[in-house]
Design a protein around this motif. Structure first.
Motif, PDB file in Angstrom:
ATOM      1  N   PHE A  32       0.855  -1.178   0.000  1.00 36.03           N
ATOM      2  CA  PHE A  32       0.000   0.000   0.000  1.00 36.03           C
ATOM      3  C   PHE A  32       0.890   1.227   0.000  1.00 36.03           C
ATOM      4  CE2 PHE A  32      -2.499   3.360   1.922  1.00 36.03           C
ATOM      5  CZ  PHE A  32      -3.733   3.212   1.322  1.00 36.03           C
ATOM      6  N   LEU A  33       0.893   1.969  -1.100  1.00 36.71           N
ATOM      7  CA  LEU A  33       1.752   3.138  -1.214  1.00 36.71           C
ATOM      8  C   LEU A  33       1.162   4.290  -0.418  1.00 36.71           C
ATOM      9  CD1 LEU A  33       2.439   3.027  -5.051  1.00 36.71           C
ATOM     10  CD2 LEU A  33       3.772   1.990  -3.218  1.00 36.71           C
ATOM     11  N   ILE A  34       2.000   4.912   0.422  1.00 39.72           N
ATOM     12  CA  ILE A  34       1.539   6.031   1.225  1.00 39.72           C
ATOM     13  C   ILE A  34       1.119   7.171   0.306  1.00 39.72           C
ATOM     14  CG2 ILE A  34       2.150   7.666   3.039  1.00 39.72           C
ATOM     15  CD1 ILE A  34       2.167   4.738   3.920  1.00 39.72           C
ATOM     16  N   GLY A  35      -0.128   7.610   0.417  1.00 39.18           N
ATOM     17  CA  GLY A  35      -0.620   8.729  -0.360  1.00 39.18           C
ATOM     18  C   GLY A  35      -1.114   8.354  -1.743  1.00 39.18           C
ATOM     19  N   LEU A  36      -0.869   7.142  -2.167  1.00 33.48           N
ATOM     20  CA  LEU A  36      -1.273   6.743  -3.520  1.00 33.48           C
ATOM     21  C   LEU A  36      -2.274   5.600  -3.500  1.00 33.48           C
ATOM     22  CD1 LEU A  36       2.075   6.861  -5.530  1.00 33.48           C
ATOM     23  CD2 LEU A  36       0.068   8.310  -5.837  1.00 33.48           C
ATOM     24  N   GLY A  37      -2.081   4.640  -2.582  1.00 32.52           N
ATOM     25  CA  GLY A  37      -2.957   3.480  -2.571  1.00 32.52           C
ATOM     26  C   GLY A  37      -2.226   2.262  -3.091  1.00 32.52           C
ATOM     27  N   ASP A  38      -2.942   1.446  -3.844  1.00 31.35           N
ATOM     28  CA  ASP A  38      -2.359   0.160  -4.226  1.00 31.35           C
ATOM     29  C   ASP A  38      -1.739   0.178  -5.612  1.00 31.35           C
ATOM     30  OD1 ASP A  38      -4.603   0.290  -5.765  1.00 31.35           O
ATOM     31  OD2 ASP A  38      -5.476  -1.590  -5.053  1.00 31.35           O
ATOM     32  N   ARG A  39      -1.650   1.362  -6.224  1.00 32.78           N
ATOM     33  CA  ARG A  39      -0.974   1.410  -7.517  1.00 32.78           C
ATOM     34  C   ARG A  39      -0.198   2.705  -7.682  1.00 32.78           C
ATOM     35  NH1 ARG A  39      -4.630   0.331 -12.128  1.00 32.78           N
ATOM     36  NH2 ARG A  39      -5.506  -1.165 -10.671  1.00 32.78           N
ATOM     37  N   CYS A  40       0.785   2.613  -8.558  1.00 29.24           N
ATOM     38  CA  CYS A  40       1.688   3.722  -8.831  1.00 29.24           C
ATOM     39  C   CYS A  40       1.004   4.784  -9.689  1.00 29.24           C
ATOM     40  CB  CYS A  40       2.906   3.147  -9.552  1.00 29.24           C
ATOM     41  SG  CYS A  40       4.095   4.372 -10.093  1.00 29.24           S
ATOM     42  N   ASP A  41       1.599   5.961  -9.737  1.00 30.41           N
ATOM     43  CA  ASP A  41       1.114   6.998 -10.641  1.00 30.41           C
ATOM     44  C   ASP A  41       1.050   6.513 -12.083  1.00 30.41           C
ATOM     45  OD1 ASP A  41       0.621   9.030  -8.885  1.00 30.41           O
ATOM     46  OD2 ASP A  41       2.603   9.910  -9.062  1.00 30.41           O
ATOM     47  N   CYS A  42       1.975   5.640 -12.456  1.00 33.31           N
ATOM     48  CA  CYS A  42       2.038   5.141 -13.829  1.00 33.31           C
ATOM     49  C   CYS A  42       1.027   4.024 -14.067  1.00 33.31           C
ATOM     50  CB  CYS A  42       3.453   4.663 -14.154  1.00 33.31           C
ATOM     51  SG  CYS A  42       3.865   3.052 -13.451  1.00 33.31           S
ATOM     52  N   GLY A  43       0.348   3.594 -13.008  1.00 31.55           N
ATOM     53  CA  GLY A  43      -0.632   2.526 -13.160  1.00 31.55           C
ATOM     54  C   GLY A  43      -0.074   1.160 -12.814  1.00 31.55           C
ATOM     55  N   GLY A  44       1.220   1.106 -12.530  1.00 27.76           N
ATOM     56  CA  GLY A  44       1.849  -0.167 -12.197  1.00 27.76           C
ATOM     57  C   GLY A  44       1.396  -0.680 -10.845  1.00 27.76           C
ATOM     58  N   THR A  45       1.300  -1.974 -10.729  1.00 27.19           N
ATOM     59  CA  THR A  45       0.891  -2.577  -9.460  1.00 27.19           C
ATOM     60  C   THR A  45       1.909  -3.593  -8.970  1.00 27.19           C
ATOM     61  OG1 THR A  45      -0.417  -4.213 -10.664  1.00 27.19           O
ATOM     62  CG2 THR A  45      -1.564  -2.253  -9.890  1.00 27.19           C
ATOM     63  N   GLU A  46       3.052  -3.674  -9.635  1.00 26.52           N
ATOM     64  CA  GLU A  46       4.112  -4.585  -9.197  1.00 26.52           C
ATOM     65  C   GLU A  46       5.231  -3.759  -8.591  1.00 26.52           C
ATOM     66  OE1 GLU A  46       4.163  -7.911  -9.332  1.00 26.52           O
ATOM     67  OE2 GLU A  46       2.084  -7.842 -10.020  1.00 26.52           O
ATOM     68  N   PHE A  47       5.617  -4.118  -7.379  1.00 27.71           N
ATOM     69  CA  PHE A  47       6.637  -3.352  -6.675  1.00 27.71           C
ATOM     70  C   PHE A  47       7.697  -4.273  -6.096  1.00 27.71           C
ATOM     71  CE2 PHE A  47       2.594  -1.170  -6.421  1.00 27.71           C
ATOM     72  CZ  PHE A  47       2.928   0.061  -6.971  1.00 27.71           C
ATOM     73  N   SER A  48       8.943  -3.798  -6.144  1.00 23.98           N
ATOM     74  CA  SER A  48      10.034  -4.531  -5.528  1.00 23.98           C
ATOM     75  C   SER A  48      10.315  -3.919  -4.171  1.00 23.98           C
ATOM     76  CB  SER A  48      11.293  -4.424  -6.393  1.00 23.98           C
ATOM     77  OG  SER A  48      11.042  -4.880  -7.693  1.00 23.98           O
ATOM     78  N   ARG A  49      10.412  -4.770  -3.161  1.00 28.04           N
ATOM     79  CA  ARG A  49      10.703  -4.283  -1.823  1.00 28.04           C
ATOM     80  C   ARG A  49      12.188  -4.066  -1.625  1.00 28.04           C
ATOM     81  NH1 ARG A  49       7.430  -8.028   2.322  1.00 28.04           N
ATOM     82  NH2 ARG A  49       5.853  -8.440   0.747  1.00 28.04           N
ATOM     83  N   PHE A  50      12.512  -3.060  -0.855  1.00 30.79           N
ATOM     84  CA  PHE A  50      13.883  -2.872  -0.406  1.00 30.79           C
ATOM     85  C   PHE A  50      14.033  -3.613   0.914  1.00 30.79           C
ATOM     86  CE2 PHE A  50      15.329   1.237  -2.643  1.00 30.79           C
ATOM     87  CZ  PHE A  50      14.705   0.846  -3.803  1.00 30.79           C
ATOM     88  N   ALA A  51      15.217  -4.052   1.206  1.00 27.95           N
ATOM     89  CA  ALA A  51      15.452  -4.769   2.458  1.00 27.95           C
ATOM     90  C   ALA A  51      15.263  -3.839   3.646  1.00 27.95           C
ATOM     91  CB  ALA A  51      16.845  -5.363   2.491  1.00 27.95           C
TER      92      ALA A  51
END
Ligand SMILES: [Zn+2]
Length: 51
Positions: A32-51
């Motif tokens: 869940f992106l803070i301030g954006l929700g479950d998707r990126c501004d570009c519409g992407g919904t796949e995210f890589s986590r940082f350690a």
């Protein structure tokens, strides 16, 4: 918008546009992106986590 008690903040990167966001990881692994929700501004919904 249901919220769990096990969220933790982390940094993630959008797989599509490579933008970095602060996000919360839900107990079930959803991002869940803070301030954006479950998707990126570009519409992407796949995210890589940082350690
Ligand atoms: Zn993106």
């Amino acid at each position: 918008m249901a919220r769990t008690q096990t969220q933790r903040k982390t940094a993630v990167r959008c797989a599509d546009c490579q933008s970095i966001f602060t996000a919360e990881i839900e107990a079930d692994g959803d991002v869940f992106l803070i301030g954006l929700g479950d998707r990126c501004d570009c519409g992407g919904t796949e995210f890589s986590r940082f350690a």
